[in-house]
Scaffold this motif. Structure first.
Motif, PDB file in Angstrom:
ATOM      1  N   MET B  83       0.828  -1.206   0.000  1.00  0.00           N
ATOM      2  CA  MET B  83       0.000   0.000   0.000  1.00  0.00           C
ATOM      3  C   MET B  83       0.861   1.255   0.000  1.00  0.00           C
ATOM      4  O   MET B  83       0.479   2.286  -0.535  1.00  0.00           O
ATOM      5  CB  MET B  83      -0.879   0.021   1.249  1.00  0.00           C
ATOM      6  CG  MET B  83      -1.931  -1.041   1.282  1.00  0.00           C
ATOM      7  SD  MET B  83      -3.333  -0.610   0.295  1.00  0.00           S
ATOM      8  CE  MET B  83      -4.112   0.561   1.366  1.00  0.00           C
ATOM      9  N   LYS B  84       2.035   1.169   0.612  1.00  0.00           N
ATOM     10  CA  LYS B  84       2.901   2.333   0.651  1.00  0.00           C
ATOM     11  C   LYS B  84       3.544   2.566  -0.704  1.00  0.00           C
ATOM     12  O   LYS B  84       3.829   3.697  -1.082  1.00  0.00           O
ATOM     13  CB  LYS B  84       3.975   2.120   1.718  1.00  0.00           C
ATOM     14  CG  LYS B  84       4.633   3.396   2.178  1.00  0.00           C
ATOM     15  CD  LYS B  84       5.576   3.100   3.316  1.00  0.00           C
ATOM     16  CE  LYS B  84       6.275   4.337   3.787  1.00  0.00           C
ATOM     17  NZ  LYS B  84       7.192   4.065   4.894  1.00  0.00           N
ATOM     18  N   ILE B 110      -0.131 -10.445  -9.337  1.00  0.00           N
ATOM     19  CA  ILE B 110      -1.381 -10.889  -9.951  1.00  0.00           C
ATOM     20  C   ILE B 110      -2.483 -10.967  -8.895  1.00  0.00           C
ATOM     21  O   ILE B 110      -3.568 -10.409  -9.058  1.00  0.00           O
ATOM     22  CB  ILE B 110      -1.183 -12.249 -10.645  1.00  0.00           C
ATOM     23  CG1 ILE B 110      -0.164 -12.089 -11.774  1.00  0.00           C
ATOM     24  CG2 ILE B 110      -2.491 -12.755 -11.204  1.00  0.00           C
ATOM     25  CD1 ILE B 110       0.229 -13.382 -12.413  1.00  0.00           C
ATOM     26  N   THR B 111      -2.210 -11.651  -7.798  1.00  0.00           N
ATOM     27  CA  THR B 111      -3.248 -11.788  -6.769  1.00  0.00           C
ATOM     28  C   THR B 111      -2.782 -11.374  -5.381  1.00  0.00           C
ATOM     29  O   THR B 111      -3.550 -11.428  -4.447  1.00  0.00           O
ATOM     30  CB  THR B 111      -3.694 -13.250  -6.654  1.00  0.00           C
ATOM     31  OG1 THR B 111      -2.562 -14.031  -6.270  1.00  0.00           O
ATOM     32  CG2 THR B 111      -4.249 -13.777  -7.933  1.00  0.00           C
ATOM     33  N   TYR B 120      -2.057  -7.038   5.815  1.00  0.00           N
ATOM     34  CA  TYR B 120      -2.793  -5.796   5.953  1.00  0.00           C
ATOM     35  C   TYR B 120      -2.284  -4.746   5.002  1.00  0.00           C
ATOM     36  O   TYR B 120      -2.803  -3.652   4.984  1.00  0.00           O
ATOM     37  CB  TYR B 120      -2.702  -5.283   7.386  1.00  0.00           C
ATOM     38  CG  TYR B 120      -1.299  -5.323   7.945  1.00  0.00           C
ATOM     39  CD1 TYR B 120      -0.895  -6.379   8.724  1.00  0.00           C
ATOM     40  CD2 TYR B 120      -0.395  -4.333   7.638  1.00  0.00           C
ATOM     41  CE1 TYR B 120       0.394  -6.448   9.198  1.00  0.00           C
ATOM     42  CE2 TYR B 120       0.889  -4.385   8.107  1.00  0.00           C
ATOM     43  CZ  TYR B 120       1.277  -5.445   8.893  1.00  0.00           C
ATOM     44  OH  TYR B 120       2.557  -5.508   9.361  1.00  0.00           O
ATOM     45  N   SER B 121      -1.231  -5.049   4.264  1.00  0.00           N
ATOM     46  CA  SER B 121      -0.621  -3.966   3.491  1.00  0.00           C
ATOM     47  C   SER B 121      -0.333  -4.330   2.042  1.00  0.00           C
ATOM     48  O   SER B 121       0.007  -3.454   1.273  1.00  0.00           O
ATOM     49  CB  SER B 121       0.681  -3.532   4.150  1.00  0.00           C
ATOM     50  OG  SER B 121       1.581  -4.608   4.153  1.00  0.00           O
ATOM     51  N   THR B 122      -0.461  -5.582   1.639  1.00  0.00           N
ATOM     52  CA  THR B 122      -0.105  -5.937   0.272  1.00  0.00           C
ATOM     53  C   THR B 122      -1.279  -5.706  -0.665  1.00  0.00           C
ATOM     54  O   THR B 122      -2.396  -6.125  -0.383  1.00  0.00           O
ATOM     55  CB  THR B 122       0.310  -7.416   0.206  1.00  0.00           C
ATOM     56  OG1 THR B 122       1.289  -7.642   1.200  1.00  0.00           O
ATOM     57  CG2 THR B 122       0.870  -7.757  -1.139  1.00  0.00           C
ATOM     58  N   VAL B 123      -1.002  -5.042  -1.775  1.00  0.00           N
ATOM     59  CA  VAL B 123      -2.037  -4.817  -2.780  1.00  0.00           C
ATOM     60  C   VAL B 123      -2.311  -6.146  -3.484  1.00  0.00           C
ATOM     61  O   VAL B 123      -1.392  -6.793  -3.965  1.00  0.00           O
ATOM     62  CB  VAL B 123      -1.585  -3.747  -3.783  1.00  0.00           C
ATOM     63  CG1 VAL B 123      -2.598  -3.599  -4.883  1.00  0.00           C
ATOM     64  CG2 VAL B 123      -1.365  -2.435  -3.091  1.00  0.00           C
ATOM     65  N   ARG B 124      -3.580  -6.565  -3.505  1.00  0.00           N
ATOM     66  CA  ARG B 124      -3.924  -7.868  -4.078  1.00  0.00           C
ATOM     67  C   ARG B 124      -4.039  -7.752  -5.592  1.00  0.00           C
ATOM     68  O   ARG B 124      -5.121  -7.631  -6.136  1.00  0.00           O
ATOM     69  CB  ARG B 124      -5.238  -8.389  -3.506  1.00  0.00           C
ATOM     70  CG  ARG B 124      -5.339  -8.386  -2.005  1.00  0.00           C
ATOM     71  CD  ARG B 124      -4.342  -9.316  -1.381  1.00  0.00           C
ATOM     72  NE  ARG B 124      -4.748  -9.671  -0.033  1.00  0.00           N
ATOM     73  CZ  ARG B 124      -4.388  -9.037   1.059  1.00  0.00           C
ATOM     74  NH1 ARG B 124      -3.614  -7.989   0.975  1.00  0.00           N
ATOM     75  NH2 ARG B 124      -4.788  -9.443   2.238  1.00  0.00           N
ATOM     76  N   LYS B 128      -5.334  -3.725  -9.825  1.00  0.00           N
ATOM     77  CA  LYS B 128      -6.211  -2.788  -9.125  1.00  0.00           C
ATOM     78  C   LYS B 128      -5.680  -1.365  -9.223  1.00  0.00           C
ATOM     79  O   LYS B 128      -6.386  -0.425  -8.873  1.00  0.00           O
ATOM     80  CB  LYS B 128      -6.323  -3.193  -7.665  1.00  0.00           C
ATOM     81  CG  LYS B 128      -7.020  -4.524  -7.512  1.00  0.00           C
ATOM     82  CD  LYS B 128      -7.476  -4.786  -6.120  1.00  0.00           C
ATOM     83  CE  LYS B 128      -8.357  -6.004  -6.132  1.00  0.00           C
ATOM     84  NZ  LYS B 128      -8.853  -6.386  -4.836  1.00  0.00           N
ATOM     85  N   LEU B 129      -4.450  -1.221  -9.642  1.00  0.00           N
ATOM     86  CA  LEU B 129      -3.849   0.107  -9.732  1.00  0.00           C
ATOM     87  C   LEU B 129      -3.673   0.553 -11.178  1.00  0.00           C
ATOM     88  O   LEU B 129      -3.983   1.689 -11.513  1.00  0.00           O
ATOM     89  CB  LEU B 129      -2.481   0.112  -9.035  1.00  0.00           C
ATOM     90  CG  LEU B 129      -2.448  -0.396  -7.613  1.00  0.00           C
ATOM     91  CD1 LEU B 129      -1.025  -0.633  -7.181  1.00  0.00           C
ATOM     92  CD2 LEU B 129      -3.094   0.604  -6.694  1.00  0.00           C
ATOM     93  N   THR B 178      -7.999   4.166  -8.285  1.00  0.00           N
ATOM     94  CA  THR B 178      -7.812   3.868  -6.880  1.00  0.00           C
ATOM     95  C   THR B 178      -8.795   4.669  -6.070  1.00  0.00           C
ATOM     96  O   THR B 178      -8.987   5.855  -6.323  1.00  0.00           O
ATOM     97  CB  THR B 178      -6.384   4.231  -6.479  1.00  0.00           C
ATOM     98  OG1 THR B 178      -5.546   3.907  -7.563  1.00  0.00           O
ATOM     99  CG2 THR B 178      -5.954   3.472  -5.288  1.00  0.00           C
ATOM    100  N   HIS B 181      -8.601   7.018  -0.200  1.00  0.00           N
ATOM    101  CA  HIS B 181      -8.529   6.301   1.064  1.00  0.00           C
ATOM    102  C   HIS B 181      -9.019   7.077   2.248  1.00  0.00           C
ATOM    103  O   HIS B 181      -9.342   6.529   3.271  1.00  0.00           O
ATOM    104  CB  HIS B 181      -7.094   5.877   1.328  1.00  0.00           C
ATOM    105  CG  HIS B 181      -6.726   4.731   0.513  1.00  0.00           C
ATOM    106  ND1 HIS B 181      -5.484   4.536   0.020  1.00  0.00           N
ATOM    107  CD2 HIS B 181      -7.466   3.706   0.073  1.00  0.00           C
ATOM    108  CE1 HIS B 181      -5.479   3.443  -0.679  1.00  0.00           C
ATOM    109  NE2 HIS B 181      -6.659   2.933  -0.672  1.00  0.00           N
TER     110      HIS B 181
END
Lengths: 158, 226
Positions: B83-84, B110-111, B120-124, B128-129, B178, B181
């Motif tokens: 996320m950062k 990819i996932t 809690y912080s990894t973009v799935r 998505k971006l 996005t 937030h």
């Protein structure tokens, strides 16, 4: 069974609690948060000149948080240096442990990480702010009662 | 015989004609000089970096790694995106000139990969971006697999019709965007100063990323620059 450092601390009338020995036979002591800074200075003077690691963990959801310090006494010509493990427990609400940055400088980033992940606020730390998470993050991710936010990015991929 | 002479030079060809379309010519020239951005956030980049060396030599595909997004056509998102890191990745993608392509390398992009369950912080998934052209699974994929993905991307580019691409990008505009937030920009509890002589103090970037996220919403498709 009392360890070497514990006996020395008792001799000088310093309050602590012995938590026994870990699997490597390293003495583990519990020290109150309000006494920790002065005892840290005393341990430095005693000869523990190397902070090997500082870490923290959550004991129970909503309960105590622990800050753990592994100290080593580095001297010339010694192949089995003296080691000790110090644990400082704080209640989830009060959350104050004196920073030992001014005793062992290497505690700097590690205390910042403990603050970032568990929200233990180390007072007298020179710049206590988040180190891994974004600075705008709300909450302490490694606490056991942490609930992860449902951001779009974090939702499962299709 | 290994002749250094270029064989076509000896051939006596007069009045030779190659019939093609302008579209195919531009596609051909674009696919043979795909310049990737040097972008890597963790272990997948090790595999990608071995492509740069002589063993897997990807210069033969015309891939010249660029360190500036302004000169790159392709971004291979090698490694976990947190996320950062997400605002920086979107920003890098936005700074690349059109037309631009994305290859998602590895399970993490990819996932979310092995971080997709409890993190809690990894973009799935990096889709998505930013819009992804080729998904390349693996943890990490072998360099041969990266070459395969690049071959597939080259095939895709060779079939492209430019007007259609513009239209589909307009339709898919909301595919990558996005959410805002509404992060609370909090001040730290203590902001003491280190010794200024010894510590470099980087400027705070939290405000920049926040405004950036809201700008993506209003984004309009700008005309191609290449």
């Amino acid at each position: 069974m009392q360890g070497r450092l514990s006996a020395w601390l008792v001799k000088h009338g310093l309050i602590h609690r012995s938590l026994g020995f870990d699997y490597q036979g390293i003495e583990t002591l519990q020290i109150k948060p309000e006494a920790w800074h002065s005892i840290a200075v005393i341990l430095y003077v005693y000869g523990y000149n190397y902070l090997r690691s500082q870490c923290a963990y959550d004991v129970a959801p909503g309960g105590l948080l622990a800050s753990v310090y592994h100290l080593t006494r580095i001297e010339c010509g010694i192949d089995q240096p003296e080691e000790v493990c110090i644990k400082v427990f704080v209640q989830g609400k009060i959350l104050g442990i004196p920073s030992i940055f001014w005793v062992w400088k290497s505690a700097d980033f590690q205390e910042r990480e403990s603050y970032d992940m568990l929200g233990i606020s180390y007072y007298n730390h020179p710049r206590l702010k988040r180190i891994l998470m974004p600075e705008s993050w709300i909450g302490w991710p490694l606490r056991k009662d942490y609930i992860a936010p449902n951001f779009y990015e974090i939702q499962d991929a299709h | 015989m290994n002749s250094i002479e270029f064989p076509l030079r000896d051939r006596t060809t007069q009045n030779s004609v190659i019939s093609t379309t302008l579209n195919e010519l531009s596609n051909w020239s674009r696919l043979s000089s795909l310049w990737p951005l040097l972008y890597g956030t963790s272990c997948c980049f090790i595999e990608f970096a071995s492509l740069i060396g002589s063993r897997f030599d990807f210069d033969r595909y015309g891939l010249v790694p660029r360190s500036s997004p302004r000169q790159a056509d392709l971004i291979l998102t090698a490694g976990t995106v947190t996320m950062k890191m997400a605002p920086s990745l979107v920003r890098l993608y936005e700074q690349m000139p059109e037309p631009k392509y994305v290859i998602a390398i590895g399970a993490c992009t990819i996932t979310g990969g092995m971080f997709s369950t409890d993190s809690y912080s990894t973009v799935r998934g990096v889709d998505k971006l930013i819009p992804v052209d080729v998904y390349l699974p693996g943890c990490p994929p072998k360099p041969e697999a990266v070459i395969d993905a690049i071959t597939k991307l080259r095939k895709k580019i060779s079939r492209e019709i430019y007007e259609k691409q513009i239209r589909s990008q307009r339709e898919n505009k909301n595919r990558f965007f996005t959410t805002n937030h509404k992060f609370h920009v909090g001040r730290s509890t203590q902001t003491g100063n280190y010794d200024q002589g010894f510590f470099f103090q980087p400027p705070s970037t939290s405000e920049i990323s926040l405004t950036h996220f809201s700008n993506i919403k209003k984004r309009v498709q700008y005309p191609p620059t290449k």
